[in-house]
Motif scaffolding. Structure first.
Motif, short mmCIF file in Angstrom:
data_model
loop_
_atom_site.label_atom_id
_atom_site.label_comp_id
_atom_site.label_asym_id
_atom_site.label_seq_id
_atom_site.Cartn_x
_atom_site.Cartn_y
_atom_site.Cartn_z
N ARG A 151 1.00 -1.11 0.08
CA ARG A 151 0.16 -0.01 0.04
C ARG A 151 0.99 1.29 0.03
N THR A 152 1.11 1.71 -1.21
CA THR A 152 2.06 2.88 -1.38
C THR A 152 0.86 3.97 -1.79
N PRO A 153 1.30 5.11 -1.91
CA PRO A 153 0.31 6.44 -2.23
C PRO A 153 -0.03 6.00 -3.72
N TRP A 154 0.80 5.28 -4.40
CA TRP A 154 0.55 5.16 -5.96
C TRP A 154 -0.11 3.95 -6.30
N THR A 155 0.15 2.79 -5.62
CA THR A 155 -0.73 1.56 -5.56
C THR A 155 -2.26 1.90 -5.32
N LEU A 156 -2.35 2.67 -4.29
CA LEU A 156 -3.66 3.10 -3.90
C LEU A 156 -4.50 4.06 -4.71
N SER A 157 -3.85 4.51 -5.43
CA SER A 157 -4.28 5.76 -6.39
C SER A 157 -4.51 5.14 -7.88
N ASP A 158 -4.15 3.77 -8.25
CA ASP A 158 -4.39 3.30 -9.66
C ASP A 158 -4.40 1.77 -9.53
N ASP A 159 -5.56 1.40 -9.99
CA ASP A 159 -5.59 -0.27 -9.83
C ASP A 159 -4.67 -0.84 -10.89
N THR A 160 -4.39 -0.19 -11.88
CA THR A 160 -3.22 -0.87 -12.76
C THR A 160 -1.86 -0.94 -12.05
N VAL A 161 -1.58 0.05 -11.37
CA VAL A 161 -0.08 0.18 -10.62
C VAL A 161 -0.41 -0.90 -9.63
N TRP A 162 -1.21 -0.85 -8.77
CA TRP A 162 -1.76 -2.06 -7.72
C TRP A 162 -1.37 -3.50 -8.35
N ASP A 163 -1.86 -3.78 -9.56
CA ASP A 163 -1.93 -5.18 -9.90
C ASP A 163 -0.49 -5.52 -10.26
N ARG A 164 0.25 -4.58 -10.95
CA ARG A 164 1.45 -4.81 -11.69
C ARG A 164 2.60 -4.77 -10.40
N THR A 165 2.32 -3.78 -9.40
CA THR A 165 2.96 -3.67 -8.36
C THR A 165 3.00 -5.06 -7.51
N HIS A 166 2.08 -5.77 -7.54
CA HIS A 166 1.52 -7.01 -6.57
C HIS A 166 2.26 -8.17 -7.46
N ALA A 167 2.01 -8.06 -8.59
CA ALA A 167 2.79 -9.08 -9.38
C ALA A 167 4.23 -9.14 -9.24
N LEU A 168 4.94 -8.07 -9.41
CA LEU A 168 6.25 -7.98 -9.10
C LEU A 168 6.58 -8.30 -7.62
N GLY A 169 5.96 -7.95 -6.59
CA GLY A 169 6.18 -8.05 -5.33
C GLY A 169 6.16 -9.72 -5.18
N GLY A 170 5.17 -10.39 -5.88
CA GLY A 170 4.86 -11.64 -5.60
C GLY A 170 6.14 -12.56 -6.00
N ARG A 171 6.89 -12.08 -7.15
CA ARG A 171 7.87 -12.82 -7.65
C ARG A 171 9.13 -12.55 -6.59
N LEU A 172 9.17 -11.14 -6.49
CA LEU A 172 10.48 -10.76 -5.46
C LEU A 172 10.31 -11.40 -4.00
N PHE A 173 9.27 -11.78 -3.71
CA PHE A 173 9.32 -12.44 -1.95
C PHE A 173 9.64 -14.00 -2.36
N LYS A 174 9.29 -14.54 -3.52
CA LYS A 174 9.53 -15.93 -3.66
C LYS A 174 11.00 -16.10 -4.01
N ILE A 175 11.71 -15.08 -4.58
CA ILE A 175 13.14 -15.06 -4.76
C ILE A 175 13.82 -14.84 -3.43
N SER A 176 13.22 -13.81 -2.47
CA SER A 176 13.63 -13.68 -1.15
C SER A 176 13.69 -15.16 -0.28
N ALA A 177 12.70 -15.76 -0.45
CA ALA A 177 12.41 -17.03 0.41
C ALA A 177 13.57 -18.09 -0.01
N ALA A 178 13.72 -18.24 -1.50
CA ALA A 178 14.86 -19.07 -2.11
C ALA A 178 16.10 -18.62 -1.57
#
Length: 231
Positions: A151-178
């Motif tokens: 929840r950044t000001p930019w994800t909370l202001s634009d649904d497309t930014v929300w979706d794409r940021t969460h898709a990236l975050g999902g990949r990065l957290f899986k890498i972090s787990a590895a």
């Protein structure tokens, strides 16, 4: 709808049962626990702090119970709570995994204070790695809401930014787990393999959301950036 509510109650019931396991373990081991329990360790696994026995016995079970209550409350008070229903299965599973992580950590602490050779730092890093991996699974499913997600000001202001940021975050957290799992092989440096990638993920996703939002504004693709949708 009724089936969904029953499933949610079942999963929260599992989480509550896990807390009960931690509480019963505290009660069962209380007579053999020291007056002051070791409760914190450094990156190398050495003890760094203690708590009185009562506090050490009940801190984590109490925290876990409080978190379950908070997780149950959030969908009810969120103005976009209808969006949480869209990923409720993943949300509920996350609650169970967070609770399991806390209870496992609590059991490890009890074991150490009973004299067993358990490396609590290793348990914490391994459990956090599993938590990060599931967080990576959860993030791409999260719909816009006011409490859960990136929840950044930019994800909370634009649904497309929300979706794409969460898709990236999902990949990065899986890498972090590895990376965290690899860190288990390097002993006292394992914590750094856990914390470093996690902090990098937070920084990268926040910066990405800003850059993407600014780009969309420049391209005139956003329309009204303050508009939220209920999916």
């Amino acid at each position: 709808m009724i089936g969904s509510r029953l499933s949610t109650r079942l999963r929260f019931g599992v989480a509550a049962l896990l807390v009960a396991v931690g509480a019963v373990a505290s009660l069962a081991t209380a007579p053999d626990l020291p007056e002051r329990m070791v409760t914190t360790w450094n990156a190398a696994g050495g003890p760094t702090g203690t708590l009185a026995r009562t506090a050490g016995m009940w801190l984590v079970p109490g925290l876990a119970a409080g978190l379950i209550g908070l997780f149950a409350l959030l969908p009810r008070i969120d103005p976009l709570g209808g969006n949480i229903a869209a990923f409720r299965v993943h949300y509920d599973r996350f609650v169970v995994i967070v609770t399991a992580f806390l209870v496992a950590l609590h059991l490890a602490v009890l074991a150490v204070n009973l004299g067993y050779a358990v490396n609590v730092t290793t348990v914490a890093v391994a459990g956090a790695a599993a938590l990060f991996y599931y967080l990576g699974t959860l993030l791409p499913h999260i719909e816009p809401n006011w409490f859960v997600g990136i929840r950044t000001p930019w994800t909370l202001s634009d649904d497309t930014v929300w979706d794409r940021t969460h898709a990236l975050g999902g990949r990065l957290f899986k890498i972090s787990a590895a990376v965290a799992v690899v860190g288990l092989l390097v002993g006292e440096y394992a914590v750094y393999f856990l914390v470093g990638p996690a902090l990098a993920t937070v920084a990268v996703t926040a910066a990405y959301s800003y850059v993407l939002y600014a780009r969309r504004r420049e391209e005139g693709a956003n329309g009204d950036p303050a508009t939220r949708t209920t999916k």
